[in-house]
Write a protein that holds these residues in place. Structure first.
Motif, mmCIF file in Angstrom:
data_model
loop_
_atom_site.group_PDB
_atom_site.id
_atom_site.type_symbol
_atom_site.label_atom_id
_atom_site.label_comp_id
_atom_site.label_asym_id
_atom_site.label_seq_id
_atom_site.Cartn_x
_atom_site.Cartn_y
_atom_site.Cartn_z
ATOM 1 N N TYR A 332 0.835 -1.214 0.000
ATOM 2 C CA TYR A 332 0.000 0.000 0.000
ATOM 3 C C TYR A 332 0.865 1.258 0.000
ATOM 4 O O TYR A 332 0.519 2.279 -0.574
ATOM 5 C CB TYR A 332 -0.884 0.039 1.252
ATOM 6 C CG TYR A 332 -1.812 -1.141 1.431
ATOM 7 C CD1 TYR A 332 -2.662 -1.557 0.412
ATOM 8 C CD2 TYR A 332 -1.865 -1.817 2.658
ATOM 9 C CE1 TYR A 332 -3.537 -2.612 0.600
ATOM 10 C CE2 TYR A 332 -2.733 -2.877 2.854
ATOM 11 C CZ TYR A 332 -3.563 -3.272 1.826
ATOM 12 O OH TYR A 332 -4.421 -4.317 2.019
ATOM 13 N N VAL A 333 2.008 1.162 0.700
ATOM 14 C CA VAL A 333 2.884 2.330 0.837
ATOM 15 C C VAL A 333 3.432 2.753 -0.523
ATOM 16 O O VAL A 333 3.739 3.938 -0.731
ATOM 17 C CB VAL A 333 4.008 2.034 1.873
ATOM 18 C CG1 VAL A 333 5.019 1.033 1.356
ATOM 19 C CG2 VAL A 333 4.698 3.287 2.365
ATOM 20 N N SER A 334 3.497 1.815 -1.468
ATOM 21 C CA SER A 334 3.924 2.138 -2.827
ATOM 22 C C SER A 334 2.725 2.573 -3.678
ATOM 23 O O SER A 334 2.792 3.570 -4.407
ATOM 24 C CB SER A 334 4.601 0.910 -3.456
ATOM 25 O OG SER A 334 4.844 1.125 -4.812
ATOM 26 N N GLY A 335 1.611 1.859 -3.562
ATOM 27 C CA GLY A 335 0.409 2.227 -4.330
ATOM 28 C C GLY A 335 -0.018 3.655 -4.033
ATOM 29 O O GLY A 335 -0.456 4.393 -4.923
ATOM 30 N N ASN A 336 0.152 4.081 -2.788
ATOM 31 C CA ASN A 336 -0.214 5.443 -2.405
ATOM 32 C C ASN A 336 0.738 6.491 -2.982
ATOM 33 O O ASN A 336 0.503 7.689 -2.837
ATOM 34 C CB ASN A 336 -0.225 5.578 -0.873
ATOM 35 C CG ASN A 336 -1.590 5.230 -0.288
ATOM 36 O OD1 ASN A 336 -2.600 5.333 -0.966
ATOM 37 N ND2 ASN A 336 -1.613 4.843 0.975
ATOM 38 N N ARG A 337 1.818 6.042 -3.601
ATOM 39 C CA ARG A 337 2.760 6.978 -4.249
ATOM 40 C C ARG A 337 2.800 6.750 -5.774
ATOM 41 O O ARG A 337 3.707 7.225 -6.438
ATOM 42 C CB ARG A 337 4.182 6.762 -3.705
ATOM 43 C CG ARG A 337 4.378 7.155 -2.262
ATOM 44 C CD ARG A 337 4.444 8.691 -2.136
ATOM 45 N NE ARG A 337 4.954 9.097 -0.839
ATOM 46 C CZ ARG A 337 4.234 9.153 0.276
ATOM 47 N NH1 ARG A 337 2.959 8.833 0.253
ATOM 48 N NH2 ARG A 337 4.778 9.549 1.411
ATOM 49 N N ASP A 338 1.821 6.001 -6.266
ATOM 50 C CA ASP A 338 1.807 5.660 -7.701
ATOM 51 C C ASP A 338 1.483 6.918 -8.516
ATOM 52 O O ASP A 338 0.337 7.376 -8.563
ATOM 53 C CB ASP A 338 0.751 4.560 -7.937
ATOM 54 C CG ASP A 338 0.727 4.079 -9.374
ATOM 55 O OD1 ASP A 338 1.296 4.765 -10.254
ATOM 56 O OD2 ASP A 338 0.122 3.020 -9.614
ATOM 57 N N GLU A 339 2.508 7.443 -9.166
ATOM 58 C CA GLU A 339 2.382 8.714 -9.886
ATOM 59 C C GLU A 339 1.457 8.619 -11.101
ATOM 60 O O GLU A 339 0.962 9.636 -11.575
ATOM 61 C CB GLU A 339 3.753 9.304 -10.262
ATOM 62 C CG GLU A 339 4.824 8.323 -10.773
ATOM 63 C CD GLU A 339 5.401 7.378 -9.720
ATOM 64 O OE1 GLU A 339 4.926 6.215 -9.680
ATOM 65 O OE2 GLU A 339 6.301 7.765 -8.970
ATOM 66 N N THR A 340 1.173 7.386 -11.567
ATOM 67 C CA THR A 340 0.252 7.255 -12.700
ATOM 68 C C THR A 340 -1.207 7.305 -12.222
ATOM 69 O O THR A 340 -2.139 7.336 -13.019
ATOM 70 C CB THR A 340 0.467 5.925 -13.457
ATOM 71 O OG1 THR A 340 0.182 4.843 -12.558
ATOM 72 C CG2 THR A 340 1.895 5.799 -13.964
ATOM 73 N N LYS A 341 -1.401 7.290 -10.939
ATOM 74 C CA LYS A 341 -2.758 7.259 -10.381
ATOM 75 C C LYS A 341 -3.044 8.511 -9.536
ATOM 76 O O LYS A 341 -4.168 8.998 -9.495
ATOM 77 C CB LYS A 341 -2.856 6.008 -9.483
ATOM 78 C CG LYS A 341 -4.222 5.621 -9.087
ATOM 79 C CD LYS A 341 -4.985 5.006 -10.244
ATOM 80 C CE LYS A 341 -6.424 4.828 -9.835
ATOM 81 N NZ LYS A 341 -7.196 4.217 -10.910
ATOM 82 N N ILE A 342 -2.005 8.982 -8.817
ATOM 83 C CA ILE A 342 -2.189 10.120 -7.909
ATOM 84 C C ILE A 342 -1.204 11.217 -8.329
ATOM 85 O O ILE A 342 0.008 10.993 -8.335
ATOM 86 C CB ILE A 342 -1.903 9.691 -6.447
ATOM 87 C CG1 ILE A 342 -2.832 8.552 -6.031
ATOM 88 C CG2 ILE A 342 -2.027 10.871 -5.486
ATOM 89 C CD1 ILE A 342 -2.486 7.890 -4.717
ATOM 90 N N GLU A 343 -1.756 12.385 -8.628
ATOM 91 C CA GLU A 343 -0.890 13.490 -9.069
ATOM 92 C C GLU A 343 -0.011 13.970 -7.922
ATOM 93 O O GLU A 343 -0.482 14.057 -6.774
ATOM 94 C CB GLU A 343 -1.813 14.644 -9.497
ATOM 95 C CG GLU A 343 -1.427 15.289 -10.797
ATOM 96 C CD GLU A 343 -2.457 16.340 -11.177
ATOM 97 O OE1 GLU A 343 -2.144 17.525 -11.051
ATOM 98 O OE2 GLU A 343 -3.576 15.925 -11.555
#
Ligand code: HEM
Length: 422
Positions: A332-343
C-alpha cells in the motif's frame, strides 16, 4: 500480527536503488523503512518491474505488487488470494499460532468480523465523539509550553490508548498494558533472540489471562457494545473462550489494529505539516480543511505498509506466473505513491482533490473495520490543537520505527507555540 522483517546492518543499506540488480531487491528489509529509503526503491519497481519477484529473503521468496490498480485487483480477489496463514511476510511460528480474523478466509472471517463490527459502528462512534474530544482536550491542556517534548509519548500514544481502553471497556487505570501488548506484538526487536521471543510470548499470555477474566465478567453481565461483550454474547463467537489462542489472536488484532495505526497517523500530521510549512499555513487559514487533511495524512503516511496474500492456485498476473502457494505482498505504501494514479503523489497536499481515494485502509472483504474511528481521532485531535496552539513545531528529525510493516515514529520532538505569543 507478526512482523518478520530483516533487521540488517544500516551500513549495508544503499540509498540508491539503481546500484542494486533488480532481482536482488528485497523490500522486506526493515531498515530501508527506518531510514526512509524505501520510497526510491518502490519508485524503481513501479517503473521497471511492478510485479516483482524476490527469489531469496530471510523469510523465503515473495512477490511485490507495487502499483495502485494491481493492488486493488489482488486485494479484491479473495477467491484466488487467501489471507491464510498470515498477512505478514513471515509465517507464524508453529508453536505459537494465534489465529485472527484478518488472517482468515470466508466463511469464518465474515462471522467473526460481523460479531466485532458493532463496536465501531457509526452509532457508537457518534456516542464516543464527545468523550474523545474531552480526553484530547485534557491531554493537550497538560502539555508543557516552551519546553521540548516527545509528541509520540505525550499525545499520540496517550490518546489512542485511551480510545482503545474505551472500545474494550478496559479498566482505565491499567490502560498502559494495552500499549505494552501492542508494542511487543509489532516491535521487531522482540524477534531477534530466543530470550526476546519468550519474553514476548510471556507478555501475550498475560494479555490473554487479563482478557479471559474480563470475558467471564462480561459474559455474565447484560450485553454491551465493547468488543469483549460483543464477542462473549454473540452465538457465533461465544465459544472462542474455549480456543485461547484464537481469542488471543483476535485480541491482538483489535489492539494493534486500533493502536499503532492511529498513533502513527497522529504523529504523521505533525511531521507532515512541519515538513510542508505552506500546508500548515493553509490549515491555519482554513480549519475546515481538517477532514480532507486527515485523509491526506493517512495516505501520505500509509500506517500499514502492506498486507500479504497467498495464491490459492496458479494465476497469471500482468504477464507473470504466480504459482499456487506463492506469497504475494500488496505494498500500500507504494500504491499510495503511484504517480500514474495520484498526481504529485509524494507531496502532502491538505486540500488535495479526492483525498479519500487512497489505499491505506485496503479493499475488499478485509477493508479496515475501524477506519472511521481512526479518522475521527485524528480529526478531533487537530480540531482541538487549532483551538489552543498557533503552531506545534518539530524541533529535530523524527525517529522512525524499525519495521517494514508498521510505518511509524518512536520520537517526534516538538515545542508548542501558544496562540497570541508567536
Ligand atoms: C489510520 C488508522 C488505520 C489504518 C491505516 C488501518 C489500516 C488497516 C488495513 C490496511 C487493514 C487491512 C485491509 C485489507 O486487508 O484489505 C486493516 C484491517 C483491520 N483494521 Fe484497521 N486501520 C486503522 C485503524 C483501525 C482501528 C481504529 C481499528 C479498530 C479498533 C482497526 C481495526 C481493524 C480490523 C479489525 C481489521 C481487520 C478487518 C478484516 O479482516 O475484515 N483499524 N486496517
Amino acid at each position: 500480527m507478526t512482523d518478520a522483517t530483516t533487521a540488517m546492518n544500516p551500513d549495508d543499506l544503499n540509498p540508491d536503488p539503481y546500484a542494486i540488480p533488480l532481482d536482488q531487491i528485497r523490500m522486506n528489509q526493515s531498515r530501508l523503512f527506518q531510514n526512509n529509503m524505501h520510497g526510491e526503491y518502490f519508485r524503481r519497481l513501479r517503473k521497471e518491474d511492478p510485479v516483482h519477484y524476490c527469489a531469496d529473503s530471510d523469510v523465503g521468496p515473495f512477490w511485490s505488487i507495487t502499483k495502485f490498480d494491481d493492488i486493488v485487483k489482488i486485494d479484491s480477489n479473495h477467491k484466488q488470494f487467501s489471507s491464510e496463514p498470515a498477512i505478514s511476510i513471515g509465517n507464524p511460528s508453529a508453536d505459537f499460532t494465534t489465529p485472527m480474523f484478518i488472517a482468515m478466509d470466508p466463511p469464518k472471517h465474515d462471522v467473526q468480523r460481523k460479531a466485532a463490527n458493532p463496536g465501531v459502528a457509526p452509532a457508537r462512534l457518534a456516542d464516543l465523539e464527545g468523550l474523545i474530544r474531552e480526553r484530547a482536550g485534557k491531554i493537550l491542556d497538560g502539555l508543557p509550553i516552551g519546553e521540548e517534548f516527545n509528541w509520540v509519548d505525550r499525545v499520540s500514544i496517550e490518546l489512542t490508548t485511551q480510545m482503545l481502553a474505551t472500545l474494550f471497556d478496559f479498566p482505565f487505570e491499567d490502560r498502559h498494558l494495552l500499549t505494552q501488548w501492542s508494542d511487543v506484538t509489532t516491535n521487531v526487536d522482540m524477534f531477534v533472540s530466543e530470550e526476546k521471543i519468550q519474553e514476548r510470548r510471556a507478555s501475550l499470555r498475560e494479555c490473554l489471562a487479563y482478557f479471559t477474566r474480563l470475558w467471564h465478567e462480561r459474559a455474565n453481565e447484560p450485553p454491551k457494545f465493547d468488543f469483549i461483550s460483543l464477542l462473549a454474547h454473540n452465538p457465533d463467537t461465544k465459544d472462542m473462550i474455549n480456543n485461547p489462542m484464537e481469542l488471543l489472536g483476535n485480541l491482538i488484532l483489535l489492539i494493534v489494529g486500533g493502536n499503532d495505526t492511529t498513533r502513527n497517523s497522529i504523529s504523521a500530521g505533525i511531521v507532515g505539516l512541519n515538513q510542508n510549512p505552506k500546508e500548515y499555513d493553509k490549515l491555519m487559514a482554513d480549519p475546515t480543511l481538517i477532514p480532507n487533511m486527515v485523509s491526506e495524512i493517512i495516505r501520505w503516511q500509509t500506517p500499514l505498509a502492506y498486507m500479504r496474500r497467498t495464491a490459492k492456485e496458479d494465476v497469471e498476473f500482468q504477464g507473470k506466473q504466480i504459482k499456487k502457494g506463492d506469497k504475494v505482498v500488496m505494498w500500500y505504501v507504494s500504491g499510495n505513491r503511484d504517480e500514474t494514479k495520484i498526481e504529485n503523489a509524494d507531496e502532502l497536499l491538505i486540500d488535495r482533490a479526492r483525498a479519500r481515494q487512497h489505499m491505506s485502509f485496503g479493499f475488499g472483504i478485509h477493508r479496515c473495520m475501524g477506519n472511521r474511528v481512526g479518522e475521527m481521532q485524528v480529526r478531533i485531535v487537530w480540531e482541538e490543537i487549532l483551538k489552543r496552539f498557533e503552531r506545534v513545531e518539530m524541533v529535530s528529525e523524527p525517529v522512525r520505527v524499525n519495521s517494514s510493516f508498521v510505518m511509524g515514529y518512536s520520537e517526534v520532538m516538538v515545542r508548542i507555540i501558544p496562540k497570541d505569543k508567536k
